[in-house]
Scaffold this active site. Structure first.
Site, PDB file in Angstrom:
ATOM      1  N   VAL A   1       0.818  -1.210   0.000  1.00  0.00           N
ATOM      2  CA  VAL A   1       0.000   0.000   0.000  1.00  0.00           C
ATOM      3  C   VAL A   1       0.856   1.266   0.000  1.00  0.00           C
ATOM      4  O   VAL A   1       0.486   2.264  -0.631  1.00  0.00           O
ATOM      5  CB  VAL A   1      -0.992  -0.014   1.195  1.00  0.00           C
ATOM      6  CG1 VAL A   1      -0.263   0.045   2.530  1.00  0.00           C
ATOM      7  CG2 VAL A   1      -2.005   1.115   1.089  1.00  0.00           C
ATOM      8  N   ASP A   2       1.998   1.251   0.663  1.00  0.00           N
ATOM      9  CA  ASP A   2       2.802   2.472   0.793  1.00  0.00           C
ATOM     10  C   ASP A   2       3.367   2.935  -0.549  1.00  0.00           C
ATOM     11  O   ASP A   2       3.194   4.089  -0.945  1.00  0.00           O
ATOM     12  CB  ASP A   2       3.934   2.260   1.803  1.00  0.00           C
ATOM     13  CG  ASP A   2       3.423   1.858   3.174  1.00  0.00           C
ATOM     14  OD1 ASP A   2       2.367   2.382   3.580  1.00  0.00           O
ATOM     15  OD2 ASP A   2       4.058   1.020   3.828  1.00  0.00           O
ATOM     16  N   SER A   3       4.058   2.040  -1.258  1.00  0.00           N
ATOM     17  CA  SER A   3       4.642   2.439  -2.537  1.00  0.00           C
ATOM     18  C   SER A   3       3.559   2.699  -3.581  1.00  0.00           C
ATOM     19  O   SER A   3       3.738   3.539  -4.470  1.00  0.00           O
ATOM     20  CB  SER A   3       5.632   1.379  -3.039  1.00  0.00           C
ATOM     21  OG  SER A   3       5.029   0.113  -3.143  1.00  0.00           O
TER      22      SER A   3
ATOM     23  N   CYS B   1      20.003  -3.683   1.682  1.00  0.00           N
ATOM     24  CA  CYS B   1      19.199  -3.573   0.457  1.00  0.00           C
ATOM     25  C   CYS B   1      18.985  -2.109   0.089  1.00  0.00           C
ATOM     26  O   CYS B   1      19.109  -1.723  -1.078  1.00  0.00           O
ATOM     27  CB  CYS B   1      17.867  -4.283   0.647  1.00  0.00           C
ATOM     28  SG  CYS B   1      16.836  -4.314  -0.834  1.00  0.00           S
TER      29      CYS B   1
ATOM     30  N   CYS C   1      12.499 -10.761   3.775  1.00  0.00           N
ATOM     31  CA  CYS C   1      11.763 -11.106   2.555  1.00  0.00           C
ATOM     32  C   CYS C   1      12.252 -12.392   1.903  1.00  0.00           C
ATOM     33  O   CYS C   1      11.478 -13.074   1.231  1.00  0.00           O
ATOM     34  CB  CYS C   1      11.809  -9.950   1.557  1.00  0.00           C
ATOM     35  SG  CYS C   1      13.440  -9.647   0.828  1.00  0.00           S
TER      36      CYS C   1
END
Length: 359
Positions: A14-16, A104, A200
């Site tokens: 949702v953020d990006s 990352c 991840c």
């Protein structure tokens, strides 16, 4: 007037997704990209909320279609393995506890992605991070997010002045609840998607098992010892433990004990009473300063020793060889080698580094 072009890293969350929408609304020429990082030589298990997973690519593509912006998938597999996975495995084998998200951010999102963006003539890269960037007094400053609970500046302390100059983080001006509200208002299916919280590339979050599979010849059983070297029991490999750990030790000593140190040379895990994991002083290396050019003398700051820690009052002092000494006003629980320590002055990120040793 030509629109400013921005490449936004889209994770399918949702953020990006909302960040891409906000940038388009602000008049930018927005290009969405997802970094392809999963390793084909491993069976890739899907996990809800997984960042940059196969399903995340599909979510990001659907959002890009909804927003009517171009979308591409970029292959970052080799770089991710070299700079994140191999680093993660090597650090644990050396008895340290790394933060792969910081690696990352440093090497992929704000280095290689920025270079690719410049290569296609983009002015900026953007992400959905909860942080703010402003130019103040001739320097680009990294500033805590409006949503203190979701603030992600801890994981961004490595950004250079050039990277900050060419980075946009529109979510930093909003709370998480507001971002979800905007996503729902504009009809994005990801408005209620679960946040990604675990590592991840380790779907079951069992980092010990993962490292054993990645480097089977580097992990071997050894001894639990006390601080005097007395053997208390057997451990299954130092990669399974971190400082402050109590659960999962498999020791029956009639009293609670905690991991106080890990020695890769002797392949031992030191355990002791809880008071032994409280310390006040540390030395950090690989320093990056943001709000200042360099540390000339002692400075009072607030410092965080891990992502989830509360900032605590401390004094940072320059040492030889580019190291910085951090002295906390109050003892901190489980200061861990390999983790980052990040310095704050009010809402500004002063800088940070990797915890190298405890004093």
């Amino acid at each position: 007037m030509t629109k400013k072009k921005v490449v936004i890293g889209m994770s399918g969350g949702v953020d990006s997704s909302v960040a891409a929408y906000l940038l388009k609304e602000q008049g930018y020429d927005v290009i969405g990209v997802t970094m392809q990082i999963w390793q084909e030589d491993k069976e890739y298990e899907e996990r809800e909320g997984g960042c940059c997973s196969l399903s995340a690519v599909d979510d990001a593509r659907r959002v890009a279609q909804k927003l009517d912006i171009p979308f591409y998938v970029l292959n970052f597999r080799d770089s991710f393995k070299r700079n994140v996975i191999d680093y993660f495995v090597d650090e644990y084998i050396q008895g340290r506890t790394p933060n792969p998200c910081i690696a990352c951010n440093k090497y992929l999102k704000f280095d290689e992605l920025l270079q690719k963006a410049k290569g296609i003539g983009a002015d900026y890269v953007a992400t959905g991070h909860y942080a703010k960037i402003e130019e103040r007094d001739g320097r680009f400053q990294l500033i805590r997010s409006k949503d203190d609970r979701k603030d992600q500046t801890y994981a961004l302390y490595n950004l250079t002045q050039e990277q900050l100059e060419h980075t946009l983080m529109p979510c930093g001006e909003f709370t998480k609840d507001k971002i979800r509200e905007i996503a729902k208002e504009i009809g994005l299916d990801v408005h209620n998607k679960k946040d990604s919280e675990e590592i991840c590339f380790i779907p079951d979050n069992n980092h010990g098992r993962y490292i054993c599979e990645a480097a089977p010849n580097k992990v071997r059983p050894g001894n639990f010892v006390d601080k005097y070297g007395n053997v208390l029991g057997k451990h299954k490999g130092i990669v399974y433990y971190t400082i402050g750990q109590r659960k999962g030790l498999g020791l029956a000593l009639g009293r609670p004990v905690f991991v106080t140190d890990i020695n890769p040379v002797t392949n031992t895990v030191v355990v002791g009473p809880e008071e032994d994991i409280f310390k006040t002083d540390l030395v950090c290396k690989d320093i990056n300063f943001i709000s200042i050019d360099k540390l000339e003398g002692p400075m009072e700051v607030e410092a965080k020793i891990r992502y989830s820690a509360r900032p605590a009052k401390a004094t940072i002092s320059p040492m030889e060889n580019g190291r910085v000494k951090v002295s906390f006003e109050d003892k901190q629980r489980a200061i861990t080698k390999g983790q980052s320590v990040v310095f704050y002055k009010d809402d500004l990120v002063v800088g940070g580094g990797i915890i190298e040793s405890l004093l």
